[in-house]
Design a protein around this motif. Structure first.
Motif, PDB file in Angstrom:
ATOM      1  N   ILE A  83      -0.117  93.082  -7.483  1.00  0.00           N
ATOM      2  CA  ILE A  83      -0.135  94.421  -8.061  1.00  0.00           C
ATOM      3  C   ILE A  83       1.095  94.543  -8.947  1.00  0.00           C
ATOM      4  O   ILE A  83       2.218  94.245  -8.510  1.00  0.00           O
ATOM      5  N   LEU A  84       0.884  94.956 -10.184  1.00  0.00           N
ATOM      6  CA  LEU A  84       1.975  95.020 -11.159  1.00  0.00           C
ATOM      7  C   LEU A  84       1.914  96.342 -11.907  1.00  0.00           C
ATOM      8  O   LEU A  84       0.846  96.752 -12.374  1.00  0.00           O
ATOM      9  N   ARG A  85       3.057  97.006 -12.001  1.00  0.00           N
ATOM     10  CA  ARG A  85       3.157  98.199 -12.850  1.00  0.00           C
ATOM     11  C   ARG A  85       4.491  98.158 -13.581  1.00  0.00           C
ATOM     12  O   ARG A  85       5.527  97.857 -12.998  1.00  0.00           O
ATOM     13  N   GLY A  86       4.437  98.517 -14.857  1.00  0.00           N
ATOM     14  CA  GLY A  86       5.652  98.607 -15.653  1.00  0.00           C
ATOM     15  C   GLY A  86       6.264  97.250 -15.917  1.00  0.00           C
ATOM     16  O   GLY A  86       5.584  96.223 -15.979  1.00  0.00           O
ATOM     17  N   LEU A 105      -1.038  95.200   0.027  1.00  0.00           N
ATOM     18  CA  LEU A 105      -0.458  95.418  -1.294  1.00  0.00           C
ATOM     19  C   LEU A 105      -0.625  96.862  -1.753  1.00  0.00           C
ATOM     20  O   LEU A 105       0.265  97.412  -2.415  1.00  0.00           O
ATOM     21  N   THR A 106      -1.747  97.490  -1.411  1.00  0.00           N
ATOM     22  CA  THR A 106      -1.954  98.877  -1.834  1.00  0.00           C
ATOM     23  C   THR A 106      -1.229  99.869  -0.932  1.00  0.00           C
ATOM     24  O   THR A 106      -1.317 101.081  -1.156  1.00  0.00           O
ATOM     25  N   HIS A 107      -0.515  99.360   0.089  1.00  0.00           N
ATOM     26  CA  HIS A 107       0.288 100.251   0.930  1.00  0.00           C
ATOM     27  C   HIS A 107       1.770  99.890   0.918  1.00  0.00           C
ATOM     28  O   HIS A 107       2.555 100.459   1.684  1.00  0.00           O
ATOM     29  N   VAL A 108       2.167  98.994   0.032  1.00  0.00           N
ATOM     30  CA  VAL A 108       3.591  98.703  -0.127  1.00  0.00           C
ATOM     31  C   VAL A 108       4.346  99.958  -0.553  1.00  0.00           C
ATOM     32  O   VAL A 108       5.470 100.207  -0.116  1.00  0.00           O
ATOM     33  N   GLN A 117       4.937 112.461 -10.641  1.00  0.00           N
ATOM     34  CA  GLN A 117       5.167 111.110 -10.119  1.00  0.00           C
ATOM     35  C   GLN A 117       4.158 110.894  -8.997  1.00  0.00           C
ATOM     36  O   GLN A 117       4.502 110.794  -7.821  1.00  0.00           O
ATOM     37  N   ASP A 118       2.885 110.848  -9.400  1.00  0.00           N
ATOM     38  CA  ASP A 118       1.808 110.916  -8.411  1.00  0.00           C
ATOM     39  C   ASP A 118       0.717 109.878  -8.631  1.00  0.00           C
ATOM     40  O   ASP A 118      -0.398 110.047  -8.159  1.00  0.00           O
ATOM     41  N   GLU A 119       1.045 108.788  -9.315  1.00  0.00           N
ATOM     42  CA  GLU A 119       0.064 107.723  -9.493  1.00  0.00           C
ATOM     43  C   GLU A 119       0.547 106.463  -8.798  1.00  0.00           C
ATOM     44  O   GLU A 119       1.684 106.031  -8.986  1.00  0.00           O
ATOM     45  N   THR A 120      -0.324 105.862  -7.994  1.00  0.00           N
ATOM     46  CA  THR A 120       0.029 104.649  -7.268  1.00  0.00           C
ATOM     47  C   THR A 120       0.141 103.466  -8.230  1.00  0.00           C
ATOM     48  O   THR A 120      -0.365 103.517  -9.357  1.00  0.00           O
ATOM     49  N   PRO A 121       0.786 102.385  -7.797  1.00  0.00           N
ATOM     50  CA  PRO A 121       0.887 101.210  -8.668  1.00  0.00           C
ATOM     51  C   PRO A 121      -0.449 100.589  -9.034  1.00  0.00           C
ATOM     52  O   PRO A 121      -0.535  99.826 -10.006  1.00  0.00           O
ATOM     53  N   TYR A 122      -1.507 100.912  -8.288  1.00  0.00           N
ATOM     54  CA  TYR A 122      -2.823 100.361  -8.591  1.00  0.00           C
ATOM     55  C   TYR A 122      -3.702 101.352  -9.347  1.00  0.00           C
ATOM     56  O   TYR A 122      -4.887 101.103  -9.561  1.00  0.00           O
ATOM     57  N   GLY A 123      -3.140 102.500  -9.743  1.00  0.00           N
ATOM     58  CA  GLY A 123      -3.830 103.387 -10.665  1.00  0.00           C
ATOM     59  C   GLY A 123      -4.525 104.589 -10.069  1.00  0.00           C
ATOM     60  O   GLY A 123      -5.178 105.336 -10.803  1.00  0.00           O
ATOM     61  N   GLN A 124      -4.408 104.826  -8.759  1.00  0.00           N
ATOM     62  CA  GLN A 124      -5.059 105.988  -8.146  1.00  0.00           C
ATOM     63  C   GLN A 124      -4.067 107.136  -8.011  1.00  0.00           C
ATOM     64  O   GLN A 124      -2.934 106.948  -7.570  1.00  0.00           O
ATOM     65  N   LYS A 125      -4.515 108.327  -8.357  1.00  0.00           N
ATOM     66  CA  LYS A 125      -3.693 109.519  -8.225  1.00  0.00           C
ATOM     67  C   LYS A 125      -3.551 109.907  -6.751  1.00  0.00           C
ATOM     68  O   LYS A 125      -4.507 109.802  -5.977  1.00  0.00           O
ATOM     69  N   VAL A 126      -2.365 110.354  -6.380  1.00  0.00           N
ATOM     70  CA  VAL A 126      -2.132 110.882  -5.032  1.00  0.00           C
ATOM     71  C   VAL A 126      -2.408 112.379  -5.087  1.00  0.00           C
ATOM     72  O   VAL A 126      -1.577 113.171  -5.531  1.00  0.00           O
ATOM     73  N   GLU A 127      -3.602 112.728  -4.652  1.00  0.00           N
ATOM     74  CA  GLU A 127      -4.041 114.118  -4.712  1.00  0.00           C
ATOM     75  C   GLU A 127      -3.956 114.763  -3.337  1.00  0.00           C
ATOM     76  O   GLU A 127      -3.919 114.088  -2.320  1.00  0.00           O
ATOM     77  N   GLU A 128      -3.911 116.086  -3.333  1.00  0.00           N
ATOM     78  CA  GLU A 128      -3.846 116.840  -2.077  1.00  0.00           C
ATOM     79  C   GLU A 128      -2.698 116.310  -1.221  1.00  0.00           C
ATOM     80  O   GLU A 128      -2.855 115.949  -0.061  1.00  0.00           O
ATOM     81  N   ASN A 129      -1.524 116.273  -1.815  1.00  0.00           N
ATOM     82  CA  ASN A 129      -0.358 115.628  -1.220  1.00  0.00           C
ATOM     83  C   ASN A 129       0.268 116.509  -0.141  1.00  0.00           C
ATOM     84  O   ASN A 129       0.867 117.546  -0.429  1.00  0.00           O
ATOM     85  N   HIS A 130       0.169 116.068   1.115  1.00  0.00           N
ATOM     86  CA  HIS A 130       0.750 116.816   2.234  1.00  0.00           C
ATOM     87  C   HIS A 130       2.027 116.167   2.763  1.00  0.00           C
ATOM     88  O   HIS A 130       2.478 116.511   3.869  1.00  0.00           O
ATOM     89  N   LEU A 131       2.620 115.251   1.997  1.00  0.00           N
ATOM     90  CA  LEU A 131       3.792 114.543   2.488  1.00  0.00           C
ATOM     91  C   LEU A 131       4.927 115.491   2.844  1.00  0.00           C
ATOM     92  O   LEU A 131       5.491 115.435   3.947  1.00  0.00           O
ATOM     93  N   ALA A 132       5.293 116.357   1.900  1.00  0.00           N
ATOM     94  CA  ALA A 132       6.434 117.253   2.131  1.00  0.00           C
ATOM     95  C   ALA A 132       6.179 118.172   3.316  1.00  0.00           C
ATOM     96  O   ALA A 132       7.084 118.448   4.120  1.00  0.00           O
ATOM     97  N   MET A 139      -6.590  94.147  -9.494  1.00  0.00           N
ATOM     98  CA  MET A 139      -5.964  94.949  -8.440  1.00  0.00           C
ATOM     99  C   MET A 139      -5.678  96.365  -8.935  1.00  0.00           C
ATOM    100  O   MET A 139      -4.592  96.918  -8.773  1.00  0.00           O
ATOM    101  N   ARG A 140      -6.723  96.951  -9.519  1.00  0.00           N
ATOM    102  CA  ARG A 140      -6.601  98.328  -9.998  1.00  0.00           C
ATOM    103  C   ARG A 140      -7.911  99.061  -9.743  1.00  0.00           C
ATOM    104  O   ARG A 140      -8.978  98.452  -9.641  1.00  0.00           O
ATOM    105  N   GLY A 141      -7.804 100.377  -9.652  1.00  0.00           N
ATOM    106  CA  GLY A 141      -8.984 101.196  -9.461  1.00  0.00           C
ATOM    107  C   GLY A 141      -8.702 102.361  -8.539  1.00  0.00           C
ATOM    108  O   GLY A 141      -7.558 102.796  -8.369  1.00  0.00           O
ATOM    109  N   ARG A 142      -9.782 102.864  -7.935  1.00  0.00           N
ATOM    110  CA  ARG A 142      -9.669 103.905  -6.920  1.00  0.00           C
ATOM    111  C   ARG A 142     -10.300 103.349  -5.642  1.00  0.00           C
ATOM    112  O   ARG A 142     -11.470 103.591  -5.349  1.00  0.00           O
ATOM    113  N   PRO A 143      -9.538 102.604  -4.855  1.00  0.00           N
ATOM    114  CA  PRO A 143     -10.117 101.997  -3.654  1.00  0.00           C
ATOM    115  C   PRO A 143     -10.349 102.989  -2.528  1.00  0.00           C
ATOM    116  O   PRO A 143     -11.096 102.688  -1.588  1.00  0.00           O
TER     117      PRO A 143
END
Length: 763
Positions: free
Chosen positions: A145-148, A312-315, A381-396, A599-603
């Motif tokens: 998985i590569l970004r930037g 890799l998608t959870h690093v 700052q809500d896109e994963t390195p594999y291209g999926q948006k982190v939506e409905e973010n309950h982290l905080a 290694m990109r998409g919305r898995p």
């Protein structure tokens, strides 16, 4: 409502009274035979000869089976892959099946199997990840998985750190071992009772071994005594071997593995080794990550591609990484072929950033909790390195709730004060935020079917493709059907999973059991309901909107009339009106797509969030450690069954705690697994669970995606929350050095490893 209510598990009373029937409890028809496997005693070599003469002549033996006796294709790996049921020219690990003995009793079969003589020319074996990496021995090509531009970002980063660590594998240790019971029928038909999470794969493997059509093999699964991923692919070999014996002898055959054989012959959670470099600024904000994740795949492919992809998608876990390169190596070793395990690579993926953020905090002299929060995914700052948006973010929100509910700031001050005056015992408080993706990595697996019958007395029979392994899937899906018809849960009777009723099932895995099968059952039930409404509207000369189902009744409202029938009366009336009261249902998860090469998409259909805090104490003289308290907040959306979900969260956390602390797999220099039973392999006991154990479902957080009744998956995510135990242990160890130096703590954090980490701070 029937959904969102805490109904007990449908087999709860049967479990605690011993009335629940598992495969080994089933009555054995006259003539039933029993089988035992002959296993390879060395990890690598050329199989020159198999001498079964003494075994065949032993008391009670009916037949023996080797690769040469397989009428079809000697393959248990599924379409497009190769993995023999019985070794035929080479052996690849200690415990690989070479042959099978079938006899009148179990003791006779096992005794005869010991008489087999194997002539094997030993070969060179690879027994660890380091050797496999050095020799570039893979079961598949490396994934990335590569970004930037991580190289440029790393070079310009104000600070850089490099580190290495490792985590071990884990034995599933299900209560019911691997077992299959095969009953032959007419014209070569077979009914296979299998303790499997994937009935369709078992069906396909049996048919491939026998060289017959799938429709001649029916797989039946009423319940499993635990699975945890260990019965997703491993069960196919056991069922396939029993099917071969039943087909050859024409008699019922049972194959069950004793615990020692089970542990020697079957795969585990993948152990991983890591190397990484992280670049960051003066506040602790991560600018770049360059990581290598090397997994011990064992000798064959099995489930490794999916495990590597999920790792890799959870690093990134909960954190925004603007520049990242993560490379996954699937290392081929001459050990058991490692397989699916609860979390499926996710737990192995998240530890990278947790270790990195602790090191960043120590390097900068900053609070590791603040450094974590600084790097959370957030708006912009809500896109994963594999291209999926982190939506409905309950982290905080999860983070804030666990900190407040666990009174973490106060307790940390108390712990620090304790550590300053305690030279031997040290306490630690660790935290962990979680983002976990829900769906199968392979998009085509995200589908399910169901079959619903309504009988004329108003009782309902439910069948679907999911398997019940103690996790409460059957009661959850029954709640969905009861909610559709607005009847009591006692009117729904779940039936054994069967490939004869619902074909082409996906495995019950990846935490998707309720998501997939719940929707499929809803579709089936709603189809019947709409037929009943249409008939009632015509029969009573009323509008469809005036037909209401509620409290086990059907109300027909129209001007001058307000008739009420019981649900059973309406079902009988529909039957008399020649209305079909049976329907299939089908569901496929929307939106998911994945390019495994790029290694990109919305898995993932959606993300589940959570947070955990764990308090531990260590003895710096012995390395002994205990978990004293855990506080968990888990996002279950609008839970289908809060009681079931709470049980899943508690069990998953303790299982994760075991993986990270006490469950150590150990092989000797010859490649023999020596931890092969409860005397040498230590799973957590009741006294290992935190004495103070606070679990909370995130309130008022229904899924925005169209999940079944806005619920979210619960099977796997809470296991990762146990990572807080690992971070707490590091905190306690670092107290020896007044938190000035980060430590390497490989998992499982056994007393030996804790003591070794303490020693690095004292030297």
């Amino acid at each position: 409502m029937t959904v969102h209510a805490s109904f007990r598990h449908d087999s709860a009373l049967k479990h605690v009274t011993g009335q629940a029937i598992y495969i080994d409890d089933m009555p054995e028809p006259p003539g039933t035979l029993h089988a035992a496997l002959v296993l390879s005693p060395i990890p690598s070599g050329r199989l020159r000869r198999i001498d079964l003469a003494k075994a065949a002549a032993a008391a009670g033996v009916v037949t023996t089976i080797t690769a040469a006796d397989i009428p079809g294709h000697n393959n248990i790996a599924g379409a497009g892959r190769e993995e023999p049921l019985f070794a035929h020219d080479r052996v690849e690990f200690i415990g690989q099946a070479v042959a099978m003995v079938v006899a009148g009793t179990l003791d006779q079969a096992r005794a005869a199997a010991e008489l087999a003589v194997l002539d094997i020319e030993p070969g060179e074996a690879i027994l660890d990840i380091e050797t496999a990496l050095a020799r570039q021995a893979w079961v598949q090509a490396p994934s990335m998985i590569l970004r930037g531009d991580p190289d440029a970002a790393m070079k310009s980063a104000p600070h850089r750190l490099s580190a290495a660590l490792s985590v071990g594998g884990q034995e599933h240790f299900y209560l019911e071992g691997q077992i299959a019971f095969v009953l032959p029928g007419e014209d070569g038909d077979l009914v296979v009772h299998s303790s499997t999470q994937h009935p369709t794969e078992v069906q396909h493997v049996c048919a491939e071994l026998l060289g017959c059509d799938f429709n001649r093999v029916t797989i039946v699964v009423r319940r499993l005594g635990g699975g945890f991923g260990g019965k997703e692919s491993n069960a196919s070999a056991i069922a396939g071997a029993a099917a071969l014996a039943a087909a050859k002898t024409g008699r019922p055959v049972k194959l069950r593995l004793p615990r020692e054989t089970d542990m020697i012959a079957t795969g585990k959670r993948h152990g991983f080794q890591y190397r990484y470099t992280v670049g960051f600024d003066g506040e602790g904000r991560v600018l770049a990550l360059d990581a290598v994740l090397a997994a011990d795949a064992g000798w064959s492919l099995d489930m490794t591609p999916g495990v590597i992809a999920r790792a890799l998608t959870h690093v990134d876990n909960a954190y925004w990484l603007p520049h990242v390169r993560a490379v996954g190596y699937a290392c081929r070793t001459n050990l058991q072929s490692n397989t699916a395990f609860r979390g499926f690579g996710g737990p192995q993926g998240v530890v990278v950033m947790e270790d990195a953020l602790d090191r960043i905090a120590r390097h900068l002299g900053r609070d590791p909790w603040d450094v974590r929060a600084l790097n959370f995914y957030r708006d912009g700052q809500d896109e994963t390195p594999y291209g999926q948006k982190v939506e409905e973010n309950h982290l905080a929100r999860c983070w804030a709730e666990v900190k407040q509910g666990g009174t973490l700031e106060r307790r940390r001050a108390e712990i620090d004060a304790f550590n300053r005056t305690s030279p031997i015992l040290k306490r630690g408080l660790g935290v962990f935020p979680l983002k976990f993706g829900i769906s199968f990595n392979l998009p085509h697996l995200n589908q399910a079917g169901a079959l619903v019958h309504v009988y004329t007395d108003g009782s309902i029979r439910l069948n679907h493709g999911g398997t019940e392994m103690g996790q409460g899937l059957f009661i959850k899906v029954a709640q969905v059907v009861a909610e559709v018809f607005k009847v009591g849960i006692d009117r729904i009777r779940p039936s054994a999973t069967s490939t004869a009723e619902v074909p082409n099932t996906s495995p019950t895995a990846a935490s998707t059991g309720s998501d997939l099968n719940g929707w499929a059952a809803w579709e089936a039930a709603n189809t019947i309901k709409q037929r009943m409404i249409a008939f009632a509207a015509e029969h009573f000369a009323s509008a469809p909107d005036d037909i209401a189902f509620a409290d086990g009744t059907v109300r027909i409202a129209k001007p001058g009339s307000n008739q009420v029938l019981s649900f059973g009366e309406m079902a009988k009336l529909c039957y008399q009106g020649r209305v079909s009261l049976s329907s299939t249902g089908f569901y496929k998860t929307p939106k998911v797509h994945w390019d495994g090469a790029a290694m990109r998409g919305r898995p993932f259909f959606y993300f589940s969030f959570g947070a955990a805090a764990a308090e531990v104490v260590i003895d710096t003289l012995t390395g002994e450690n205990r978990v004293l308290r855990a506080d968990l907040v888990q996002d279950c959306g609008a839970s289908l069954n809060p009681a079931i979900d709470l049980g899943q969260i508690e069990g998953a956390f303790v299982q994760g705690q075991g993986w990270l602390t006490c469950e150590e797999l150990w092989w000797d220099k010859q490649g023999r697994l020596r931890t092969v039973g409860p005397s040498t392999y230590k799973i957590p006991g009741s006294r290992d669970a935190p004495p103070v154990f606070n679990v909370k479902l995130l309130d008022n957080a229904p899924s925005r995606e169209a999940t079944i009744f806005r619920s979210k998956a619960v099977g796997e995510p809470p296991l990762l929350l146990a990572t807080a135990v690992w971070t707490a242990l590091k905190y306690a160890i670092e107290a020896v050095g007044d938190h000035k130096t980060a430590v390497r703590l490989d998992a499982p954090a056994t007393p030996e490893r804790v003591l070794a980490a303490v020693a690095t701070l004292r030297n």
